[in-house]
Design a protein around this motif. Sequence first.
Motif, PDB file in Angstrom:
ATOM      1  N   MET A 109       0.809  -1.215   0.000  1.00  0.00           N
ATOM      2  CA  MET A 109       0.000   0.000   0.000  1.00  0.00           C
ATOM      3  C   MET A 109       0.843   1.266   0.000  1.00  0.00           C
ATOM      4  SD  MET A 109      -3.355  -0.645   2.364  1.00  0.00           S
ATOM      5  CE  MET A 109      -4.298   0.611   1.478  1.00  0.00           C
ATOM      6  N   TYR A 113      -0.533   2.667   3.806  1.00  0.00           N
ATOM      7  CA  TYR A 113      -0.584   1.609   4.813  1.00  0.00           C
ATOM      8  C   TYR A 113      -0.746   2.205   6.202  1.00  0.00           C
ATOM      9  CZ  TYR A 113       1.086  -1.819   8.174  1.00  0.00           C
ATOM     10  OH  TYR A 113       1.205  -2.638   9.265  1.00  0.00           O
ATOM     11  N   LYS A 210       7.223  -2.447   5.876  1.00  0.00           N
ATOM     12  CA  LYS A 210       5.776  -2.460   5.720  1.00  0.00           C
ATOM     13  C   LYS A 210       5.328  -3.769   5.074  1.00  0.00           C
ATOM     14  CE  LYS A 210       5.448   2.561   5.136  1.00  0.00           C
ATOM     15  NZ  LYS A 210       5.100   3.666   4.203  1.00  0.00           N
ATOM     16  N   TYR A 239      -8.137  -1.417   2.021  1.00  0.00           N
ATOM     17  CA  TYR A 239      -8.128  -1.885   3.402  1.00  0.00           C
ATOM     18  C   TYR A 239      -9.097  -3.045   3.571  1.00  0.00           C
ATOM     19  CZ  TYR A 239      -5.823   2.600   4.108  1.00  0.00           C
ATOM     20  OH  TYR A 239      -4.954   3.656   4.022  1.00  0.00           O
TER      21      TYR A 239
END
Length: 823
Positions: A109, A113, A210, A239
């Motif tokens: 992302m 994120y 991440k 998400y």
Amino acid sequence: MELFVNKLKEPINIDVNPVFGWTLDAEDFYQKAYQVKVYSGDETVWDSGKTLSDNSVCVEYEGNKLKSNSEYRVEVTVWDTKGNEYKGETRFESALLSQSDWHGNWIGMGDKYISSWAFQLRKEVELEDKKIRRAKAFVVGLGYYELRLNGEKVGDHMLDTAQTEYDETVFYATYDITDKLKKNNCFGIIVGDGWYHQSQLMNGAGIYGKPCAIMQVNIEYEDGTTSEVVTDWTWKVDYSPISRNNVYTGETYDARLEQEGWDEPGFDDSKWFEVVEDTRPKGKLISQLMPPIRVVKEIKPVSITHPQRGVTVFDLGENFAGLVRLKTIGFPGNEIVMRFAESLDETGMIDVTSSGVFHIRGVQTIRYIVGKQGEFTYTPKFTYHGFRYVELTGDFASQTVETITGLKMNTDLRQTGHFECDMPILNTLHQLLYNAFTSNAYGIPTDCPAREKCGWTGDANVIADTSMIIWDSFHFWDKYMMDTRDSKKVYGIWQNVMPGKRGCLDTVPAWGCAMINIPWYTYLTYGDKGILERNIEQMIAYHKYIHENTTDLIHNDHKYPLADWAAPYGYNSKEHFKQTSTAFFYMATVIIAETLKVLEKKEDVVEYEKLAERIKKKFIETFYDFENHTYGTQTLNSFCIELGLYDEGEDVKMCKWIVDDIKKHDGHLTCGHLGLRYIFNVLTKYGYNEVIKEFFEKDDYPSFGEQIKHGATTLYENWGVSNNQSYNHHFKGAFGYWLYNDVLGIKNTGIAYKTFDVKPMTIDIIKKAKGSIDTVYGRIEVDYSVGEYFKVKIPANTTATVYVPNKDLTYVKHVLSSGTYSF
């Protein structure tokens, strides 16, 4: 005839040089020769020729270089010493053999994120309208992932893939998806934090990067053409409903955020984000040969109570590691909360003390926010707990045994050891050991599933050889040794905890000698020299590190003086740290000498043998109390007898000291985790079985009986029943070695049980026992009742020396080839 490739049955994910083995069910069989042929289609890529050898466990492939993602067929012909011929066949597939074979990118992302919020990736793919012959998916998500295809989960893996030292090595999983593909497809990957983004502890110092994922699907059609699907910039991301996920503290699932059909073709993802390539450097992608974590057992509650208004507590009857499946009815926005614990307080509420809230900075908690009115079923994805009790609040439906189902999970190691006897507490302890070890087999050997979940080397060091009897754990321990090598590369020191960023200082010998002992134990159990070859450099380097931390061959003090952990009566490990560490220095020296012999590096053997003699002499001079015949503790005496750290004739007196000290403590042991591995073997060897019996009959502190009376279903970290400890620590289970070695009497006298003894040594206190060990040659079975019957099964291509006990406790010796015998 059963064939194995790298100790696996028909694997589809081989990315190392193949090693072949086989077992036969044949009586009076000794192998004289073998021939292995490997085919790729109609082409012969290797023919060993007829080879005069009795090797049937580790025949290394020596043919043409394997190709990535290819199929191979294996034929084995075996001849015995009588001229009989046996044939077998198997197959295997290679995985991606080179980093250049990966054509996709790591994606995530990026700046969108949100820490601890899992995200979901998707990609729709239209395939050519023709018959698919074969299709495989290679995938990994860091930290954890779930692969989905056309609305369904692919495979049964949980918390995949196993934790590694991610800057050096990343495991990927391989799936056969041939039957799951259609003309129009949608691939989905849900990605959670796992151990790659461990933000709960160490103020963020446990984070590597991440979360991100990489996938490649290779498709082969019947007409010979191919295509592939890879993760790249064309994927979309959003998400997920998992708005919080953490391995330690749990998961929050907001069903109001569900997007129905997101992982199916035709879904409108126009509002989703473009993926971002994750360019952070990562370790080498390699195939995970170790079994994945799976749900291995479903557990129903044994009782349901309501200790307070609005609070329901489910007792699942046993302590274990895993998850629960929730099935109930709710209304939109209703938040249902589950908390997990190993024990209850006096009011019947859960007591989270033993789950280490001081360490994990929270309580193991699952939150589910209902999205639609009606019945639903929910199972968390990216966490796990150590627990027996589940506290449920916020659920306004009537609770039944169907509301909560326990899901026991662990690295799915095949059980190879089975044991039972006529002393009930030993059967109970075997089950407690089984429960504790499997609760801590989570890609690495953890210490406990509720608190730390860390790969403490000391725990691994003491339990490894026992675990290799009870579970098929070659790849488990081979992988853990890789973790230790990687950890040293990344951090520059050998840490007490590996892999991972926790570290806990540079390791001490009673912990760090796992890096020397485990490769050796693995070789002795499975007969594969490869694990010695992969580890000998580190074994020698760590031995040198120990040596450098000695003065006149005696180990120096250390700021973290770990020795016999969790011994009773206020034992202070610092007082015996030098003795324990120096004894391990001696043990390591002897093992390296033996390892070099196996690897045919004989020019270095003499150096280590002479050093071992010097250490032994100095150790005895420095620490041994000749007047009282002791090194000061039951553990040290037992350990040193096992190692041979005594002058001639002193071993008998040392054991007598142990017995006197046990009597001094009213029949109790003073051992911690280390002593429990050796003391029963030693007491049995010198004929003190009545002392063992008396200990196992105890039910006061410190004893197993006290903890069983307390309701233990796993092994506790400490003696006693205080909640201020872990209730699920496998390292106290190293006594399991004694159950197989002395009670059943199965002793490996060669390599991988090529030769072995069967001589039960506890027949004066145990009259009946039954059990088995599945070796790389096949199953050894023992079933006896002293003076009544004695049955033994010996696998093909092995020789056993069997001692049949009589009622007067004498033995009749038999040297036997393979077959089933009754006496």
